[in-house]
Design a protein around this motif. Structure first.
Motif, short mmCIF file in Angstrom:
data_model
loop_
_atom_site.label_atom_id
_atom_site.label_comp_id
_atom_site.label_asym_id
_atom_site.label_seq_id
_atom_site.Cartn_x
_atom_site.Cartn_y
_atom_site.Cartn_z
N UNK A 1 -13.83 60.84 39.82
CA UNK A 1 -12.70 60.45 40.52
C UNK A 1 -11.82 59.52 39.71
N UNK A 2 -12.59 58.55 39.36
CA UNK A 2 -11.89 57.36 38.79
C UNK A 2 -11.83 57.55 37.04
N UNK A 3 -12.45 58.34 36.56
CA UNK A 3 -12.50 58.83 35.10
C UNK A 3 -11.25 58.56 34.33
N UNK A 4 -10.00 59.20 35.06
CA UNK A 4 -8.88 59.11 34.09
C UNK A 4 -8.31 57.51 34.06
N UNK A 5 -8.30 56.90 35.18
CA UNK A 5 -7.92 55.49 35.15
C UNK A 5 -8.73 54.66 34.00
N UNK A 6 -10.07 54.85 34.03
CA UNK A 6 -11.12 54.35 33.13
C UNK A 6 -10.66 54.42 31.86
N UNK A 7 -10.24 55.81 31.52
CA UNK A 7 -9.99 56.04 29.98
C UNK A 7 -8.79 55.56 29.59
N UNK A 8 -7.71 55.15 30.62
CA UNK A 8 -6.58 54.91 30.31
C UNK A 8 -6.78 53.10 29.79
N UNK A 9 -7.75 52.53 30.78
CA UNK A 9 -7.93 51.13 30.48
C UNK A 9 -8.81 51.16 29.12
N UNK A 10 -9.74 51.83 28.93
CA UNK A 10 -10.45 51.71 27.79
C UNK A 10 -9.53 51.95 26.46
N UNK A 11 -8.73 53.01 26.70
CA UNK A 11 -7.93 53.08 25.34
C UNK A 11 -6.91 51.83 24.94
N UNK A 12 -6.41 51.26 26.22
CA UNK A 12 -5.55 49.93 26.14
C UNK A 12 -6.63 48.89 25.46
N UNK A 13 -7.92 48.82 25.72
CA UNK A 13 -8.81 47.93 25.30
C UNK A 13 -9.14 48.12 23.92
N UNK A 14 -9.00 49.37 23.42
CA UNK A 14 -9.27 49.41 22.12
C UNK A 14 -7.94 49.13 20.92
N UNK A 15 -6.92 49.58 21.79
CA UNK A 15 -5.41 49.06 21.05
C UNK A 15 -5.62 47.66 21.04
N UNK A 16 -5.85 46.91 22.02
CA UNK A 16 -5.76 45.41 22.06
C UNK A 16 -6.68 44.92 20.97
N UNK A 17 -7.97 45.53 20.88
CA UNK A 17 -9.01 45.03 19.91
C UNK A 17 -8.30 44.95 18.64
#
Length: 259
Positions: free
Chosen positions: A131-147
């Motif tokens: 159910x929450x996979x799309x939100x998690x993937x948005x969060x993780x993509x942002x984490x990768x960009x910040x890193x």
């Protein structure tokens, strides 16, 4: 900064995942992956210092307001930041705001520490993750960009099928077991350049099949003991961390807990 396996201090910030739930110790306290990592780092450096500012139930805004400033002021060799998942698991969530707050945290922490470590949080296999996979993937993509922008390291726990195994999650289905926390500590240690002790991605051995009645009984117990109270706190604006303080608020020499 070059990768190094020699660190003199470590500060962990975040929510229940970093506080250590549900790695319960005999005295009733929680240990968790951050404590395990600190113990391992302390073996390598005399006078090693460790602080853990994480408190269960904290949203990313609370982490920024309450933990990021003190962590930045400690100017540690290693800082780990894991947050935003509590926000993403709420029925209504502004992911743009969550990502903006996470960026604010990284911008404060990255210039003040030797190594900033971010993570893709693990996810337990099942309908909640779906159910929450799309939100998690948005969060993780942002984490990768910040890193990439700030030179931080990323530990991809979400991408490990092994950590999705329900047997590595406590009865509340929100927190890792002792073995789950051990694997996270190993994953972070390897990203920091320490020699591997084992392969944390190794799947558990095959589990015996359970019948429909056993699974439904477990689901009902989970709903009564954990899901219901969790929903109740969401509806009333309460948090499991209300009134709680960090277990290691100061950056002090690490001493192993007494048996």
């Amino acid at each position: 900064m070059e990768m190094s396996a020699h660190y003199t201090s470590f500060v962990a910030i975040g929510d229940s995942f970093t506080e250590g739930m549900s790695d319960l110790q005999p005295d009733g306290s929680y240990r968790g992956w951050a404590d395990l990592l600190a113990a391992r780092l302390a073996l390598r450096t005399e006078g090693f210092r460790y602080a853990n500012l994480a408190v269960r139930g904290k949203l990313i805004g609370q982490i920024v307001d309450e933990q990021v400033g003190p962590a930045a002021a400690m100017r540690a060799d290693v800082v780990t930041l894991v947050g935003g998942l509590n926000d993403a698991l709420r029925p209504k969530c502004d992911m743009a705001r969550v990502c903006g707050l996470l960026e604010e945290a990284v911008e404060q922490l990255a210039p003040t520490c030797g190594r900033l470590v971010l993570m893709h949080s693990p996810g337990r296999q099942g309908p909640v993750l779906t159910r929450f996979r799309p939100r998690m993937e948005v969060l993780f993509a942002h984490i990768d960009a910040l890193a990439a922008r700030h030179g931080a390291l990323v530990v991809d726990l979400y991408g490990s099928g092994a950590l999705g195994d329900p047997r590595l999650w406590d009865a509340d289905r929100l927190h890792l077991t002792t073995e789950g926390h051990r694997r996270v500590a190993e994953a972070v240690a390897q990203v920091l350049g320490l020699d591997p002790e084992d392969d944390w991605r190794t799947p558990l051995s095959s589990a015996p099949l359970t019948g429909w009645a056993v699974r439904r009984t477990a689901d009902l117990r989970f709903a009564r003991q954990h899901l219901g109270p969790w929903i109740g706190r969401r509806l009333t604006g309460r948090s499991s961390g209300d009134g709680r303080s960090a277990k290691r608020p100061d950056l002090l020499p690490y001493e192993p807990p007494r048996p």
